[in-house]
Scaffold this motif. Structure first.
Motif, short mmCIF file in Angstrom:
data_model
loop_
_atom_site.label_atom_id
_atom_site.label_comp_id
_atom_site.label_asym_id
_atom_site.label_seq_id
_atom_site.Cartn_x
_atom_site.Cartn_y
_atom_site.Cartn_z
N PHE A 73 0.76 -1.18 0.10
CA PHE A 73 0.02 -0.13 0.08
C PHE A 73 0.73 1.29 0.10
CE2 PHE A 73 -2.09 3.48 2.24
CZ PHE A 73 -3.28 3.46 1.42
N ARG A 74 2.02 1.08 0.70
CA ARG A 74 2.86 2.12 0.82
C ARG A 74 3.55 2.62 -0.69
NH1 ARG A 74 6.23 2.17 5.64
NH2 ARG A 74 7.20 0.11 4.86
N ALA A 75 3.76 1.52 -1.34
CA ALA A 75 4.15 1.76 -2.58
C ALA A 75 3.32 2.32 -3.42
CB ALA A 75 4.63 0.50 -3.14
N LEU A 76 1.95 1.92 -3.45
CA LEU A 76 0.83 2.31 -4.03
C LEU A 76 0.47 3.62 -3.90
CD1 LEU A 76 -1.50 1.63 -6.12
CD2 LEU A 76 -2.94 1.19 -4.29
N LEU A 77 0.77 4.17 -2.66
CA LEU A 77 0.46 5.60 -2.39
C LEU A 77 1.52 6.49 -2.87
CD1 LEU A 77 -0.89 7.88 -0.69
CD2 LEU A 77 0.39 7.28 1.32
N MET A 78 2.86 6.08 -3.14
CA MET A 78 3.81 6.85 -3.70
C MET A 78 3.56 7.06 -5.35
SD MET A 78 7.50 5.62 -1.98
CE MET A 78 7.13 3.82 -2.27
N LYS A 79 2.88 5.66 -5.69
CA LYS A 79 2.98 5.74 -7.30
C LYS A 79 1.47 6.49 -7.70
CE LYS A 79 4.45 2.53 -10.77
NZ LYS A 79 5.27 1.60 -10.97
#
Length: 303
Positions: A99-105
């Protein structure tokens, strides 16, 4: 002759068996020496099951492997893959790393996922490098989204959508975020019935109801304040904070006078004064209405 032959074969068999048993015992002993102690093993498990909310700092001496993994997913996984990982992975911490990666992307898709899974109250241990606590997956996602909107690049529109999803969540009373939400929620007519419904199971809703300036909410605030003064057996700390949050949100001369009288009376009686004072200052810091500035000076936190 047969009895002699049997004995002849019996002796080497016994010797071989005894040698094998000796080797097994030695191997087990060696394995036990190489294994971590019970406390060390438990520590490893706890660390593996803790979600790191900061990249580095405090007890997290090097960049957290979880953040390195989020960076790698951000660089190599598509948005569709990240959504899949963040929503479907059986491990809650792995979901949060993705999710953290998704938020960045893609902050908008992260908002959509936060809203669609707002009822996920799976508890996860978290660490900011200084202290740890148990939080729900939903609370952690919301904190990543709204804790710093400039950094997370979440739009005002998506922020409002998340707030609405939390307000109408079936698990709203089990989340931490509503306390912050109730401080800032506007007194819209369409919210009032939902807030009164929530108040039956979540006393924090009184903080938002205070903005409607209804007589029934005045009476409820006074009732809780009286209960605080005469009954320490219930959830004292949370209730004191709710009362001061609600009074500050009321933001009228009436609420000013109630706070003034409560602090003055407790000071004269030398009963709970510093506790009241601390919670009043805490509530003001979270929601600094100018009306109460004179009370800060009249009742300083440290005299």
């Amino acid at each position: 002759m047969k009895r002699i032959i049997i004995r002849f074969w019996y002796v080497p068999i016994v010797v071989v068996v005894m040698l094998m048993l000796s080797l097994i015992v030695l191997n087990l002993s060696s394995d036990q020496k190489n294994q971590p102690s019970k406390s060390e093993a438990m520590k490893v498990v706890r660390e593996e099951r803790t979600f790191h909310t900061i990249r580095k700092g405090g007890t997290i001496k090097e960049v957290s492997p979880q953040w390195i993994k989020s960076d790698s997913l951000y660089a190599h996984a598509s948005v569709a893959e990240l959504i899949q990982f963040a929503s479907k992975h059986k491990d809650a911490i792995e979901r949060l790393i993705a999710f953290r990666a998704l938020l960045m992307k893609d902050p908008h898709e992260a908002a959509n996922l936060t809203i669609s899974e707002v009822d996920d109250i799976t508890l996860v241990g978290t660490s900011d490098g200084i202290c740890g606590q148990a939080e729900s997956v939903s609370d952690i996602r919301i904190s990543m989204m709204l804790g710093n909107r400039v950094r997370s690049k979440v739009t005002i529109e998506d922020s409002i959508r998340i707030d609405s999803a939390v307000l109408y969540s079936v698990n709203s009373s089990k989340l931490n975020y509503p306390h912050e939400l109730y401080r800032k929620l506007p007194a819209k007519p369409e919210y009032e019935n939902r807030l009164r419904q929530l108040y039956k199971q979540d006393k924090r809703a009184l903080i938002a109801l205070a903005k409607y300036h209804k007589e029934q909410d005045k009476q409820e605030i006074i009732r809780l304040l009286s209960k605080i003064e005469h009954d320490r057996a219930f959830d004292y700390r949370d209730t004191v904070l709710i009362v001061f949050d609600a009074l500050i949100n009321f933001n009228t001369r009436w609420s000013y006078n109630v706070i003034d009288q409560a602090l003055s009376t407790s000071k004269k009686k030398n009963k709970d004064y510093y506790s009241y004072c601390w919670y009043f200052h805490l509530a003001y810091d979270k929601n600094p209405h100018p009306l109460y500035k004179t009370l800060l000076k009249k009742y300083p936190l440290h005299e």
